[in-house]
Design an enzyme around this catalytic site. Structure first.
Site, PDB file in Angstrom:
ATOM      1  N   GLY A  34      -0.192  -4.462  -2.802  1.00 12.57           N
ATOM      2  CA  GLY A  34      -1.499  -3.957  -2.382  1.00 12.57           C
ATOM      3  C   GLY A  34      -2.615  -4.586  -3.194  1.00 12.57           C
ATOM      4  O   GLY A  34      -3.593  -3.934  -3.564  1.00 12.57           O
ATOM      5  N   LYS A  76       2.501  11.341  -3.389  1.00  9.14           N
ATOM      6  CA  LYS A  76       2.181  11.059  -4.791  1.00  9.14           C
ATOM      7  C   LYS A  76       2.915  12.031  -5.730  1.00  9.14           C
ATOM      8  O   LYS A  76       3.285  11.667  -6.849  1.00  9.14           O
ATOM      9  CB  LYS A  76       0.669  11.113  -5.012  1.00  9.14           C
ATOM     10  CG  LYS A  76      -0.123  10.051  -4.232  1.00  9.14           C
ATOM     11  CD  LYS A  76       0.236   8.626  -4.630  1.00  9.14           C
ATOM     12  CE  LYS A  76      -0.695   7.607  -3.976  1.00  9.14           C
ATOM     13  NZ  LYS A  76      -0.347   6.217  -4.335  1.00  9.14           N
ATOM     14  N   THR A  86     -11.214   9.808  -8.468  1.00  7.28           N
ATOM     15  CA  THR A  86     -11.869   9.151  -7.331  1.00  7.28           C
ATOM     16  C   THR A  86     -12.480   7.825  -7.777  1.00  7.28           C
ATOM     17  O   THR A  86     -13.406   7.807  -8.585  1.00  7.28           O
ATOM     18  CB  THR A  86     -12.949  10.070  -6.731  1.00  7.28           C
ATOM     19  OG1 THR A  86     -12.356  11.358  -6.491  1.00  7.28           O
ATOM     20  CG2 THR A  86     -13.459   9.512  -5.413  1.00  7.28           C
ATOM     21  N   ILE A  87     -11.933   6.747  -7.253  1.00  8.86           N
ATOM     22  CA  ILE A  87     -12.307   5.391  -7.662  1.00  8.86           C
ATOM     23  C   ILE A  87     -13.007   4.711  -6.481  1.00  8.86           C
ATOM     24  O   ILE A  87     -12.541   4.828  -5.334  1.00  8.86           O
ATOM     25  CB  ILE A  87     -11.054   4.579  -8.066  1.00  8.86           C
ATOM     26  CG1 ILE A  87     -10.175   5.366  -9.057  1.00  8.86           C
ATOM     27  CG2 ILE A  87     -11.452   3.221  -8.642  1.00  8.86           C
ATOM     28  CD1 ILE A  87     -10.812   5.732 -10.382  1.00  8.86           C
ATOM     29  N   ASP A 147       5.256  -6.331   3.324  1.00  7.81           N
ATOM     30  CA  ASP A 147       5.002  -4.937   3.708  1.00  7.81           C
ATOM     31  C   ASP A 147       5.969  -4.059   2.912  1.00  7.81           C
ATOM     32  O   ASP A 147       7.190  -4.148   3.101  1.00  7.81           O
ATOM     33  CB  ASP A 147       5.251  -4.800   5.220  1.00  7.81           C
ATOM     34  CG  ASP A 147       5.013  -3.381   5.727  1.00  7.81           C
ATOM     35  OD1 ASP A 147       4.984  -2.445   4.904  1.00  7.81           O
ATOM     36  OD2 ASP A 147       4.884  -3.216   6.942  1.00  7.81           O
ATOM     37  N   SER A 175      -1.760   9.425  -8.309  1.00  9.10           N
ATOM     38  CA  SER A 175      -3.101   9.952  -8.006  1.00  9.10           C
ATOM     39  C   SER A 175      -3.213  11.345  -8.604  1.00  9.10           C
ATOM     40  O   SER A 175      -2.197  12.020  -8.822  1.00  9.10           O
ATOM     41  CB  SER A 175      -3.271  10.045  -6.483  1.00  9.10           C
ATOM     42  OG  SER A 175      -4.395  10.848  -6.157  1.00  9.10           O
ATOM     43  N   TYR A 208      -0.368  12.524   1.879  1.00  9.03           N
ATOM     44  CA  TYR A 208      -0.715  11.693   0.710  1.00  9.03           C
ATOM     45  C   TYR A 208      -0.322  12.429  -0.580  1.00  9.03           C
ATOM     46  O   TYR A 208       0.335  11.859  -1.463  1.00  9.03           O
ATOM     47  CB  TYR A 208      -2.213  11.412   0.740  1.00  9.03           C
ATOM     48  CG  TYR A 208      -2.725  10.536  -0.376  1.00  9.03           C
ATOM     49  CD1 TYR A 208      -2.579   9.151  -0.327  1.00  9.03           C
ATOM     50  CD2 TYR A 208      -3.384  11.085  -1.472  1.00  9.03           C
ATOM     51  CE1 TYR A 208      -3.069   8.341  -1.346  1.00  9.03           C
ATOM     52  CE2 TYR A 208      -3.874  10.285  -2.490  1.00  9.03           C
ATOM     53  CZ  TYR A 208      -3.713   8.916  -2.426  1.00  9.03           C
ATOM     54  OH  TYR A 208      -4.205   8.115  -3.435  1.00  9.03           O
ATOM     55  N   ILE A 236      -8.032  -1.359  -6.272  1.00 14.59           N
ATOM     56  CA  ILE A 236      -7.397  -1.168  -7.580  1.00 14.59           C
ATOM     57  C   ILE A 236      -6.336  -2.243  -7.833  1.00 14.59           C
ATOM     58  O   ILE A 236      -6.213  -2.754  -8.955  1.00 14.59           O
ATOM     59  CB  ILE A 236      -6.777   0.247  -7.652  1.00 14.59           C
ATOM     60  CG1 ILE A 236      -7.896   1.308  -7.663  1.00 14.59           C
ATOM     61  CG2 ILE A 236      -5.871   0.386  -8.868  1.00 14.59           C
ATOM     62  CD1 ILE A 236      -7.395   2.749  -7.542  1.00 14.59           C
ATOM     63  N   ASN A 273     -12.960   5.506   2.261  1.00 14.48           N
ATOM     64  CA  ASN A 273     -13.348   5.606   3.680  1.00 14.48           C
ATOM     65  C   ASN A 273     -12.237   6.173   4.555  1.00 14.48           C
ATOM     66  O   ASN A 273     -12.444   6.431   5.728  1.00 14.48           O
ATOM     67  CB  ASN A 273     -13.742   4.220   4.222  1.00 14.48           C
ATOM     68  CG  ASN A 273     -14.937   3.672   3.470  1.00 14.48           C
ATOM     69  OD1 ASN A 273     -15.816   4.428   3.089  1.00 14.48           O
ATOM     70  ND2 ASN A 273     -14.948   2.365   3.238  1.00 14.48           N
TER      71      ASN A 273
HETATM   72  P1  NAD Z   1      -7.433   0.156  -0.833  1.00 15.10           P
HETATM   73  O1  NAD Z   1      -7.269   0.728   0.531  1.00 15.10           O
HETATM   74  O2  NAD Z   1      -8.719  -0.458  -1.216  1.00 15.10           O
HETATM   75  O3  NAD Z   1      -6.270  -0.938  -1.111  1.00 15.10           O
HETATM   76  C1  NAD Z   1      -4.949  -0.713  -0.722  1.00 15.10           C
HETATM   77  C2  NAD Z   1      -4.271  -2.050  -0.472  1.00 15.10           C
HETATM   78  O4  NAD Z   1      -2.919  -1.796  -0.077  1.00 15.10           O
HETATM   79  C3  NAD Z   1      -4.934  -2.824   0.680  1.00 15.10           C
HETATM   80  O5  NAD Z   1      -5.163  -4.163   0.291  1.00 15.10           O
HETATM   81  C4  NAD Z   1      -3.911  -2.722   1.806  1.00 15.10           C
HETATM   82  O6  NAD Z   1      -3.904  -3.842   2.693  1.00 15.10           O
HETATM   83  C5  NAD Z   1      -2.597  -2.630   1.026  1.00 15.10           C
HETATM   84  N1  NAD Z   1      -1.519  -2.051   1.817  1.00 15.10           N
HETATM   85  C6  NAD Z   1      -1.570  -1.003   2.681  1.00 15.10           C
HETATM   86  N2  NAD Z   1      -0.383  -0.815   3.260  1.00 15.10           N
HETATM   87  C7  NAD Z   1       0.465  -1.749   2.732  1.00 15.10           C
HETATM   88  C8  NAD Z   1       1.839  -2.050   2.927  1.00 15.10           C
HETATM   89  N3  NAD Z   1       2.577  -1.368   3.811  1.00 15.10           N
HETATM   90  N4  NAD Z   1       2.385  -3.061   2.213  1.00 15.10           N
HETATM   91  C9  NAD Z   1       1.633  -3.783   1.348  1.00 15.10           C
HETATM   92  N5  NAD Z   1       0.321  -3.555   1.130  1.00 15.10           N
HETATM   93  C10 NAD Z   1      -0.248  -2.543   1.814  1.00 15.10           C
HETATM   94  O7  NAD Z   1      -7.035   1.336  -1.812  1.00 15.10           O
HETATM   95  P2  NAD Z   1      -7.152   1.517  -3.404  1.00 15.10           P
HETATM   96  O8  NAD Z   1      -8.117   2.589  -3.659  1.00 15.10           O
HETATM   97  O9  NAD Z   1      -7.288   0.212  -4.086  1.00 15.10           O
HETATM   98  O10 NAD Z   1      -5.701   2.150  -3.681  1.00 15.10           O
HETATM   99  C11 NAD Z   1      -4.673   1.482  -4.394  1.00 15.10           C
HETATM  100  C12 NAD Z   1      -3.699   2.532  -4.890  1.00 15.10           C
HETATM  101  O11 NAD Z   1      -4.396   3.435  -5.742  1.00 15.10           O
HETATM  102  C13 NAD Z   1      -3.079   3.383  -3.779  1.00 15.10           C
HETATM  103  O12 NAD Z   1      -1.723   3.647  -4.073  1.00 15.10           O
HETATM  104  C14 NAD Z   1      -3.867   4.661  -3.849  1.00 15.10           C
HETATM  105  O13 NAD Z   1      -3.155   5.769  -3.359  1.00 15.10           O
HETATM  106  C15 NAD Z   1      -4.131   4.755  -5.328  1.00 15.10           C
HETATM  107  N6  NAD Z   1      -5.262   5.625  -5.664  1.00 15.10           N
HETATM  108  C16 NAD Z   1      -6.532   5.335  -5.250  1.00 15.10           C
HETATM  109  C17 NAD Z   1      -7.568   6.201  -5.595  1.00 15.10           C
HETATM  110  C18 NAD Z   1      -9.015   5.969  -5.189  1.00 15.10           C
HETATM  111  O14 NAD Z   1      -9.827   6.870  -5.391  1.00 15.10           O
HETATM  112  N7  NAD Z   1      -9.373   4.820  -4.653  1.00 15.10           N
HETATM  113  C19 NAD Z   1      -7.310   7.340  -6.353  1.00 15.10           C
HETATM  114  C20 NAD Z   1      -5.998   7.600  -6.752  1.00 15.10           C
HETATM  115  C21 NAD Z   1      -4.991   6.730  -6.402  1.00 15.10           C
END
Ligand code: NAD
Length: 261
Positions: free
Chosen positions: A12, A159, A187-188, A62, A142, A155, A17, A194
């Site tokens: 990802g 987690k 929350t990042i 994937d 998370s 979700y 992140i 979105n």
């Molecule tokens: P994001 O949606 O910006 O990025 C997620 C990335 O994962 C994307 O590039 C997407 O294409 C990729 N992805 C989705 N499905 C996939 C799959 N099946 N195989 C490979 N790649 C895949 O989200 P983010 O905020 O950067 O989140 C990254 C991680 O951090 C996630 O696990 C999310 O749950 C966790 N997280 C995010 C937040 C937040 O507030 N943004 C908070 C807590 C945890």
């Protein structure tokens, strides 16, 4: 240079992140394999990191497909000659009322966030055990692993389960010198917000009223924690999930929100 000459794999990693962690690992001296399903995003992010002088390689994979995870780790080994750090970061969220969640929603979220990470741990650990040099595996959890928000039930369930992947794997892999830790951001500011976490002003005020730091987190602030946990600075840490969350989890009342926050 906390990760000098290490090889790190990040799922990802096309944006958000994952990309911030890949960049930080590279800045700390690692050779980094970035992986994602978003081909165009991954190509652009790898080009950017290469332009910054970092040694990176990209693999489309994937994480809901075990064969893809196996190919990802095999390609990392072939390209950079090993794997020292695996960050299972790929994740999605579906926002829905608890009573309207379908079997399809449930399977989709858990196949990526939980099953994908479980097999990410297992496949990476197999390669690390074969190499006999130990390693570090990180899982992106998370605050929702511990908080019960029914509008993102699948979700939160994924987690919560992921924290047990971290704990059980840490115990199973300790004899092999492999540490396993989780990171549970608050929350990042990424595109994931979105997906329903933060789509209007009311949600922003509600989130900030429960965030002592009074602001959203930056992906780089999560990446700094990931770099620490991946490095020898965290050599006595395993099995834990740590929470870069601006104080959110510890708070048991609401805080005032500045009008311009
Ligand atoms: P994001 O949606 O910006 O990025 C997620 C990335 O994962 C994307 O590039 C997407 O294409 C990729 N992805 C989705 N499905 C996939 C799959 N099946 N195989 C490979 N790649 C895949 O989200 P983010 O905020 O950067 O989140 C990254 C991680 O951090 C996630 O696990 C999310 O749950 C966790 N997280 C995010 C937040 C937040 O507030 N943004 C908070 C807590 C945890």
């Amino acid at each position: 240079m906390k990760l000098k000459d290490k090889v790190a794999v990040v799922t990802g990693a096309a944006r958000g992140i994952g990309l911030a962690c890949a960049r930080r690992f590279a800045e700390e001296g690692a050779k980094v394999v970035l992986s994602d399903i978003d081909e165009a995003g991954l190509a652009a992010s790898c080009a950017a990191l290469t332009g910054e002088g970092h040694s990176v390689h990209s693999v489309i994979a994937d994480v809901s497909e075990i064969a893809d995870i196996e190919r990802l780790v095999a390609e990392a080994m072939a390209h950079f000659g090993g794997i020292d750090v695996m960050l299972n970061n790929a994740g999605i969220a579906i926002t829905k009322d608890f009573m309207t969640v379908t079997a399809e929603d449930y399977d989709r979220v858990l196949s990526i966030n939980l099953r994908g990470a479980f097999f990410g741990v297992q496949v990476a650990a197999r390669a690390m055990i074969a190499a006999g040099k130990g390693g570090v595996i990180l899982n992106m959890s998370s605050i929702n692993s511990r908080m019960a928000n029914p509008s993102v039930a699948t979700y939160a369930i994924s987690k919560g389960g992921l924290n047990q992947v971290t704990g059980t794997a840490a115990v199973a892999l300790a004899p092999h010198g492999i540490r396993v830790c989780g990171i549970g951001p608050g929350t990042i500011a990424t595109e994931m917000l979105n997906m329903g976490f933060l789509t209007n002003e009311e949600q922003r005020r509600m989130i900030l009223s429960r965030t002592p730091a009074g602001r959203l987190g930056d992906p780089a602030e999560v990446a700094a924690v990931a770099a620490f946990l991946a490095s020898d600075d965290a050599s006595y840490m395993t099995g834990q999930t740590v929470y870069p969350d601006g104080g959110r989890m510890i708070l048991n009342y609401v805080v005032p929100v500045a009008p311009d926050a």
